[in-house]
Scaffold this motif. Structure first.
Motif, PDB file in Angstrom:
ATOM      1  N   ALA A  48      33.572  43.926  32.723  1.00 50.35           N
ATOM      2  CA  ALA A  48      33.627  43.614  34.153  1.00 50.35           C
ATOM      3  C   ALA A  48      34.288  42.264  34.396  1.00 50.35           C
ATOM      4  O   ALA A  48      35.090  42.099  35.332  1.00 50.35           O
ATOM      5  N   LEU A  49      33.965  41.278  33.562  1.00 52.62           N
ATOM      6  CA  LEU A  49      34.560  39.951  33.717  1.00 52.62           C
ATOM      7  C   LEU A  49      36.052  39.980  33.402  1.00 52.62           C
ATOM      8  O   LEU A  49      36.865  39.394  34.136  1.00 52.62           O
ATOM      9  N   GLN A  50      36.421  40.640  32.328  1.00 49.85           N
ATOM     10  CA  GLN A  50      37.841  40.715  31.975  1.00 49.85           C
ATOM     11  C   GLN A  50      38.639  41.419  33.068  1.00 49.85           C
ATOM     12  O   GLN A  50      39.761  41.013  33.393  1.00 49.85           O
ATOM     13  N   ALA A  51      38.054  42.455  33.645  1.00 47.87           N
ATOM     14  CA  ALA A  51      38.737  43.171  34.730  1.00 47.87           C
ATOM     15  C   ALA A  51      38.891  42.279  35.955  1.00 47.87           C
ATOM     16  O   ALA A  51      39.921  42.324  36.649  1.00 47.87           O
ATOM     17  N   ALA A  52      37.876  41.452  36.227  1.00 48.91           N
ATOM     18  CA  ALA A  52      37.957  40.545  37.376  1.00 48.91           C
ATOM     19  C   ALA A  52      39.058  39.510  37.182  1.00 48.91           C
ATOM     20  O   ALA A  52      39.816  39.206  38.115  1.00 48.91           O
ATOM     21  N   VAL A  53      39.163  38.966  35.972  1.00 49.62           N
ATOM     22  CA  VAL A  53      40.218  37.985  35.692  1.00 49.62           C
ATOM     23  C   VAL A  53      41.595  38.633  35.818  1.00 49.62           C
ATOM     24  O   VAL A  53      42.508  38.073  36.435  1.00 49.62           O
ATOM     25  N   GLY A  79      50.304  32.563  42.524  1.00 48.70           N
ATOM     26  CA  GLY A  79      50.248  31.100  42.487  1.00 48.70           C
ATOM     27  C   GLY A  79      49.375  30.519  41.401  1.00 48.70           C
ATOM     28  O   GLY A  79      49.596  29.395  40.942  1.00 48.70           O
ATOM     29  N   VAL A  80      48.364  31.272  40.969  1.00 50.34           N
ATOM     30  CA  VAL A  80      47.401  30.763  39.982  1.00 50.34           C
ATOM     31  C   VAL A  80      47.243  31.783  38.867  1.00 50.34           C
ATOM     32  O   VAL A  80      47.106  32.983  39.114  1.00 50.34           O
ATOM     33  N   LYS A  81      47.237  31.295  37.629  1.00 50.39           N
ATOM     34  CA  LYS A  81      46.962  32.151  36.487  1.00 50.39           C
ATOM     35  C   LYS A  81      45.681  31.668  35.822  1.00 50.39           C
ATOM     36  O   LYS A  81      45.579  30.508  35.418  1.00 50.39           O
ATOM     37  N   ALA A  82      44.700  32.562  35.709  1.00 49.65           N
ATOM     38  CA  ALA A  82      43.434  32.230  35.057  1.00 49.65           C
ATOM     39  C   ALA A  82      43.459  32.735  33.621  1.00 49.65           C
ATOM     40  O   ALA A  82      43.792  33.895  33.369  1.00 49.65           O
ATOM     41  N   THR A  83      43.127  31.855  32.689  1.00 53.28           N
ATOM     42  CA  THR A  83      43.062  32.214  31.271  1.00 53.28           C
ATOM     43  C   THR A  83      41.610  32.157  30.827  1.00 53.28           C
ATOM     44  O   THR A  83      40.978  31.101  30.878  1.00 53.28           O
ATOM     45  N   LEU A  84      41.092  33.288  30.409  1.00 53.83           N
ATOM     46  CA  LEU A  84      39.675  33.411  30.065  1.00 53.83           C
ATOM     47  C   LEU A  84      39.436  33.201  28.577  1.00 53.83           C
ATOM     48  O   LEU A  84      40.121  33.786  27.742  1.00 53.83           O
ATOM     49  N   GLY A 119      42.327  41.231  37.562  1.00 51.38           N
ATOM     50  CA  GLY A 119      42.545  41.537  38.971  1.00 51.38           C
ATOM     51  C   GLY A 119      42.979  40.316  39.764  1.00 51.38           C
ATOM     52  O   GLY A 119      43.859  40.409  40.635  1.00 51.38           O
ATOM     53  N   PHE A 120      42.367  39.186  39.466  1.00 54.31           N
ATOM     54  CA  PHE A 120      42.760  37.955  40.152  1.00 54.31           C
ATOM     55  C   PHE A 120      44.216  37.610  39.852  1.00 54.31           C
ATOM     56  O   PHE A 120      44.996  37.297  40.761  1.00 54.31           O
ATOM     57  N   ASN A 121      44.585  37.680  38.579  1.00 56.78           N
ATOM     58  CA  ASN A 121      45.952  37.318  38.197  1.00 56.78           C
ATOM     59  C   ASN A 121      46.994  38.247  38.825  1.00 56.78           C
ATOM     60  O   ASN A 121      48.107  37.809  39.158  1.00 56.78           O
ATOM     61  N   SER A 122      46.653  39.492  39.000  1.00 59.68           N
ATOM     62  CA  SER A 122      47.617  40.434  39.582  1.00 59.68           C
ATOM     63  C   SER A 122      47.605  40.422  41.111  1.00 59.68           C
ATOM     64  O   SER A 122      48.538  40.936  41.732  1.00 59.68           O
ATOM     65  N   SER A 123      46.558  39.810  41.694  1.00 59.18           N
ATOM     66  CA  SER A 123      46.436  39.821  43.154  1.00 59.18           C
ATOM     67  C   SER A 123      47.290  38.770  43.837  1.00 59.18           C
ATOM     68  O   SER A 123      47.515  38.819  45.046  1.00 59.18           O
ATOM     69  N   ASN A 131      33.840  38.502  45.034  1.00 58.51           N
ATOM     70  CA  ASN A 131      34.022  39.529  46.055  1.00 58.51           C
ATOM     71  C   ASN A 131      33.129  40.733  45.750  1.00 58.51           C
ATOM     72  O   ASN A 131      32.585  40.868  44.643  1.00 58.51           O
ATOM     73  N   ASP A 132      32.950  41.605  46.732  1.00 55.37           N
ATOM     74  CA  ASP A 132      32.013  42.723  46.590  1.00 55.37           C
ATOM     75  C   ASP A 132      32.352  43.621  45.407  1.00 55.37           C
ATOM     76  O   ASP A 132      31.457  44.100  44.703  1.00 55.37           O
ATOM     77  N   SER A 133      33.636  43.856  45.198  1.00 57.84           N
ATOM     78  CA  SER A 133      34.044  44.757  44.122  1.00 57.84           C
ATOM     79  C   SER A 133      33.642  44.216  42.758  1.00 57.84           C
ATOM     80  O   SER A 133      33.095  44.948  41.919  1.00 57.84           O
ATOM     81  N   ASN A 134      33.893  42.931  42.518  1.00 57.48           N
ATOM     82  CA  ASN A 134      33.572  42.342  41.220  1.00 57.48           C
ATOM     83  C   ASN A 134      32.072  42.193  41.010  1.00 57.48           C
ATOM     84  O   ASN A 134      31.565  42.416  39.902  1.00 57.48           O
ATOM     85  N   VAL A 135      31.360  41.795  42.045  1.00 54.46           N
ATOM     86  CA  VAL A 135      29.904  41.674  41.926  1.00 54.46           C
ATOM     87  C   VAL A 135      29.290  43.047  41.662  1.00 54.46           C
ATOM     88  O   VAL A 135      28.391  43.191  40.825  1.00 54.46           O
ATOM     89  N   THR A 136      29.775  44.060  42.357  1.00 49.90           N
ATOM     90  CA  THR A 136      29.264  45.413  42.136  1.00 49.90           C
ATOM     91  C   THR A 136      29.529  45.876  40.713  1.00 49.90           C
ATOM     92  O   THR A 136      28.648  46.464  40.070  1.00 49.90           O
ATOM     93  N   ALA A 137      30.727  45.615  40.208  1.00 47.42           N
ATOM     94  CA  ALA A 137      31.051  46.018  38.834  1.00 47.42           C
ATOM     95  C   ALA A 137      30.137  45.332  37.827  1.00 47.42           C
ATOM     96  O   ALA A 137      29.650  45.957  36.879  1.00 47.42           O
ATOM     97  N   MET A 138      29.881  44.043  38.040  1.00 50.87           N
ATOM     98  CA  MET A 138      29.045  43.303  37.099  1.00 50.87           C
ATOM     99  C   MET A 138      27.599  43.771  37.151  1.00 50.87           C
ATOM    100  O   MET A 138      26.958  43.985  36.111  1.00 50.87           O
TER     101      MET A 138
END
Length: 445
Positions: free
Chosen positions: A60-65, A74-79, A67-71, A338-345
């Motif tokens: 769930a966390l990897q998918a959220a990261v 301007g910002v790239k998050a590296t987990l 998703g953020f990068n593809s959304s 966001n709701d989608s990521n919280v729900t997934a987690m």
């Protein structure tokens, strides 16, 4: 939860080394609280540290990261994922200027990390909408009492109660609570244990997760202190609070129930039907429901005088105290919450959602859901106030002294449970905790 390392209510197993490093870290804290992250440009790369939890949580966390990068561009998050057993030790041993822009932390350790300048306030960086959607209970655990600022946001919370096997309860003629409003008193709980034991071959009818370790004694049994009407620490003092007469009586009564407890070395006491009651948290709902189905009931903890109480608080997310790109870090946290990521987690870990919008519709926690009891308790958080019958969920002490407190309380509680003198053990713990406050000038400088 198959092993202690899967405890999900502040899941880190806090070794003595981790506790010591965190409690006596770099110092430099003051009454202004934590550091202040630079806002930066709001663009570029940000580093993110997370604990490597269960497989579903990691996914769930990897998918959220991703998703953020593809959304956005301007910002790239590296987990970077760090094993749970090493996570807190890693954060504790890392200087503030070497920490990432965004980091996960075990909720009750927030104040210690803020004091050591490892976390920065999130208000002004995380959006007001995201903060406003946080439940009151997670806001309580993430607010530093010295400066009243919010240092983190949470995807999920935790809940604590007693699971019951309806078939065994009915067979023993035990009437059980239907909700928070009619929780057993401690004496009624004891009577229930006696009735169950009378029908049981070995008289071991209760599971309190003796097989767990680490943070469990504090999370699992500190609500007894609060249910006796006491804050464990008040005005930077444990003396007269943790070792007060009502607390001594309550802890001593709990210890007297040990004769009814299954050691549960295989962690199957409840699922195999050896015991009728299991004192544990939300994370056991899925395996218990799978094993018992319609025979499973979810009950509040017993009332030791000031109403039933429950634990709260879990992993949370903050911004590194030395981040040079706090604005970008805030954008990432807005997306993460966001709701989608919280729900997934929370679908992955069955934890109570930490946001108002998701917990209101979550199949487990919504009105009528099987774990509504936990949601109801979390909606009545005691916050930093003395516990009364009007509140239920109680945060672990939000203070930089928490690591020392947890170590001392856990040891005292276990010693009492094994037959030690309750007054002497709690006196000893209170003295050590107060000495830590004295040694650190009450964590105000």
């Amino acid at each position: 939860m198959r092993t202690p390392t899967r405890f999900k209510a502040g899941a880190v197993i806090l070794s003595a080394v981790a506790l010591t490093v965190t409690a006596c870290g770099t110092g430099g804290g003051d009454t202004s609280g934590g550091a202040t992250a630079d806002a930066g440009s709001g663009t570029g790369e940000i580093k993110v540290w997370g604990h490597q939890g269960e497989e579903g949580e990691v996914a769930a966390l990897q998918a959220a990261v991703a998703g953020f990068n593809s959304s956005q561009k301007g910002v790239k998050a590296t987990l970077q994922l760090i094993p749970s057993a090493d996570y807190t030790k890693t954060v504790s041993a890392t200087s503030p200027d070497q920490l990432p822009d965004v980091l996960e932390y075990d909720g009750p350790l927030m104040a210690s990390f803020a004091y050591d300048k490892k976390l920065a306030p999130v208000e002004g960086l995380v959006s007001a909408q995201t903060i406003g959607n946080q439940t009151d209970s997670v806001k309580t655990q993430n607010t530093y009492q010295l400066d009243k600022k919010l240092y983190g946001v949470s995807m999920y919370d935790s809940g604590l109660g007693v699971y019951g096997n309806k078939a065994l309860l009915d067979a023993a003629g035990v009437t059980y609570p239907k909700g928070l409003g009619d929780a057993w008193t401690a004496d009624q709980f004891q009577t229930a244990l006696e009735k169950l034991a009378a029908k049981d071959p070995d008289q071991k009818v209760l599971d309190v997760k003796e097989n767990y370790g680490g943070e469990w004694p504090t999370y699992g049994f500190l609500p007894i202190v609060n249910s006796a009407g006491a804050l464990a620490i008040k005005d930077n003092k444990a003396e007269g609070n943790l070792n007060s007469a009502p607390v001594v009586k309550a802890v001593q009564q709990f210890a007297g129930w040990r004769k009814f407890v299954d050691p549960n070395s295989d962690d199957k006491a409840f699922t195999d039907g050896r015991v009728a009651l299991s004192w544990v948290g939300h994370w056991q709902y899925n395996p218990y429901n799978k094993a018992l189905g319609q025979k499973l009931v979810v009950l509040p903890l017993p009332d030791f005088g000031a109403g039933t109480k429950s634990g709260q608080g879990s992993w949370a997310w903050g911004i590194g105290g030395s981040s040079k790109n706090g604005k970008a870090a805030g954008l990432f946290l807005d997306y993460l919450l966001n709701d989608s990521n919280v729900t997934a987690m929370t679908t992955a870990n069955a934890a109570p959602p930490g946001t108002k919008t998701v917990i209101a519709t979550d199949p487990l926690y919504k009105p009528g859901g099987p774990l509504q009891l936990f949601a109801d308790g979390l909606s009545k958080t005691c916050g930093a106030n003395p516990p009364t019958t009007a509140c239920v969920a109680t945060p672990r002490p939000v203070t930089p002294a928490y690591p020392v407190f947890s170590q001392q309380f856990s040891q005292a509680f276990l010693n009492i449970y094994k037959g030690g003198d309750a007054q002497a053990e709690l006196d000893k713990a209170a003295k050590a905790i107060d000495q830590d406050f004295t040694d650190n000038n009450n964590y105000t400088s």
